[in-house]
Design a protein around this motif. Sequence first.
Motif, PDB file in Angstrom:
ATOM      1  N   SER A  65      26.261  53.196  32.507  1.00  0.00           N
ATOM      2  CA  SER A  65      26.858  53.498  33.809  1.00  0.00           C
ATOM      3  C   SER A  65      28.219  52.808  33.888  1.00  0.00           C
ATOM      4  O   SER A  65      28.517  51.892  33.114  1.00  0.00           O
ATOM      5  CB  SER A  65      25.960  52.994  34.931  1.00  0.00           C
ATOM      6  N   LEU A  66      29.024  53.232  34.832  1.00  0.00           N
ATOM      7  CA  LEU A  66      30.333  52.613  34.997  1.00  0.00           C
ATOM      8  C   LEU A  66      30.188  51.125  35.298  1.00  0.00           C
ATOM      9  O   LEU A  66      30.958  50.308  34.786  1.00  0.00           O
ATOM     10  CB  LEU A  66      31.138  53.320  36.084  1.00  0.00           C
ATOM     11  N   SER A  67      29.196  50.753  36.095  1.00  0.00           N
ATOM     12  CA  SER A  67      29.013  49.328  36.386  1.00  0.00           C
ATOM     13  C   SER A  67      28.601  48.560  35.127  1.00  0.00           C
ATOM     14  O   SER A  67      29.047  47.435  34.910  1.00  0.00           O
ATOM     15  CB  SER A  67      28.005  49.123  37.516  1.00  0.00           C
ATOM     16  N   THR A  68      27.766  49.169  34.281  1.00  0.00           N
ATOM     17  CA  THR A  68      27.394  48.522  33.011  1.00  0.00           C
ATOM     18  C   THR A  68      28.609  48.402  32.110  1.00  0.00           C
ATOM     19  O   THR A  68      28.826  47.350  31.482  1.00  0.00           O
ATOM     20  CB  THR A  68      26.281  49.330  32.298  1.00  0.00           C
ATOM     21  N   ILE A  69      29.418  49.443  32.054  1.00  0.00           N
ATOM     22  CA  ILE A  69      30.622  49.406  31.217  1.00  0.00           C
ATOM     23  C   ILE A  69      31.570  48.307  31.683  1.00  0.00           C
ATOM     24  O   ILE A  69      32.073  47.524  30.870  1.00  0.00           O
ATOM     25  CB  ILE A  69      31.310  50.791  31.202  1.00  0.00           C
ATOM     26  N   THR A  70      31.795  48.212  32.984  1.00  0.00           N
ATOM     27  CA  THR A  70      32.714  47.174  33.472  1.00  0.00           C
ATOM     28  C   THR A  70      32.142  45.784  33.217  1.00  0.00           C
ATOM     29  O   THR A  70      32.871  44.880  32.817  1.00  0.00           O
ATOM     30  CB  THR A  70      33.035  47.356  34.978  1.00  0.00           C
ATOM     31  N   GLU A  71      30.833  45.630  33.428  1.00  0.00           N
ATOM     32  CA  GLU A  71      30.208  44.326  33.201  1.00  0.00           C
ATOM     33  C   GLU A  71      30.283  43.908  31.732  1.00  0.00           C
ATOM     34  O   GLU A  71      30.665  42.780  31.407  1.00  0.00           O
ATOM     35  CB  GLU A  71      28.745  44.366  33.645  1.00  0.00           C
ATOM     36  N   LYS A  72      29.914  44.819  30.830  1.00  0.00           N
ATOM     37  CA  LYS A  72      29.818  44.470  29.411  1.00  0.00           C
ATOM     38  C   LYS A  72      31.180  44.390  28.716  1.00  0.00           C
ATOM     39  O   LYS A  72      31.329  43.640  27.754  1.00  0.00           O
ATOM     40  CB  LYS A  72      28.922  45.471  28.678  1.00  0.00           C
ATOM     41  N   THR A  73      32.148  45.170  29.181  1.00  0.00           N
ATOM     42  CA  THR A  73      33.474  45.116  28.539  1.00  0.00           C
ATOM     43  C   THR A  73      34.367  44.078  29.190  1.00  0.00           C
ATOM     44  O   THR A  73      35.345  43.645  28.582  1.00  0.00           O
ATOM     45  CB  THR A  73      34.197  46.477  28.626  1.00  0.00           C
ATOM     46  N   GLY A  74      34.040  43.699  30.420  1.00  0.00           N
ATOM     47  CA  GLY A  74      34.903  42.778  31.142  1.00  0.00           C
ATOM     48  C   GLY A  74      36.139  43.457  31.717  1.00  0.00           C
ATOM     49  O   GLY A  74      37.042  42.794  32.226  1.00  0.00           O
ATOM     50  N   LEU A  75      36.185  44.774  31.645  1.00  0.00           N
ATOM     51  CA  LEU A  75      37.338  45.519  32.156  1.00  0.00           C
ATOM     52  C   LEU A  75      37.048  46.011  33.568  1.00  0.00           C
ATOM     53  O   LEU A  75      35.942  46.474  33.854  1.00  0.00           O
ATOM     54  CB  LEU A  75      37.637  46.715  31.254  1.00  0.00           C
ATOM     55  N   GLY A  76      38.043  45.929  34.427  1.00  0.00           N
ATOM     56  CA  GLY A  76      37.888  46.432  35.777  1.00  0.00           C
ATOM     57  C   GLY A  76      37.902  47.950  35.806  1.00  0.00           C
ATOM     58  O   GLY A  76      38.404  48.605  34.884  1.00  0.00           O
ATOM     59  N   LYS A  77      37.364  48.515  36.881  1.00  0.00           N
ATOM     60  CA  LYS A  77      37.333  49.971  37.018  1.00  0.00           C
ATOM     61  C   LYS A  77      38.743  50.549  36.997  1.00  0.00           C
ATOM     62  O   LYS A  77      38.974  51.621  36.424  1.00  0.00           O
ATOM     63  CB  LYS A  77      36.618  50.373  38.305  1.00  0.00           C
TER      64      LYS A  77
END
Length: 193
Positions: free
Chosen positions: A28-40
């Motif tokens: 999910s987008l929230s998982t992607i932001t959490e795991k990559t450390g990149l903001g939306k």
Amino acid sequence: MPKIVAERSDAIPSLAEVFREYGFEGASLSTITEKTGLGKGSLYHFFPGGKEEMAAAVLGEIDEWFETQVFEPLRSADDPRSAISEMFSSVSRYFRSGSRVCLVGAFALDNVRNRFSAQVRDYFAEWHSALASALTRAGCPEPDATLLAEETVVAVQGALVVARALDEPEVFERTLQRVQSRLLAATSRGEQR
């Protein structure tokens, strides 16, 4: 605090690992932001097409790596037998001796296969074609080379699955060694003709 990246390409390795761990649907987008450390904001700046564009970029980078490190050397090396041996070393390094998921293979099995069908198909077709070419140039009869190339790609992918399922990466390494020995034996017979 979100991590800042200067280039789109800087985000791709982190995205690849998220897709390897969670799959396309599970990322999910929230998982992607959490795991990559990149903001939306950063993600949408670099990938305005969203998660699908992120996955396509990751598959593109994988394709580029395999093209330069595996496929092109197999197609053009002056010594095709050495290129075949180097293919096994490169594949072992890339898949971290069997402990790294093949993302292209995972997408081929996932319900997102149709979204990325061209990239998935091309990856496996290019590998098969490049290896068959090297085997033929190394003296293996063309029909045998075609079958051996197919069996090799199948063996590598299957060994990745089994090594991961059993949590025994050595299954992958043993398979690579057996298949490499088989290919080199097939090409040495061709050299003796």
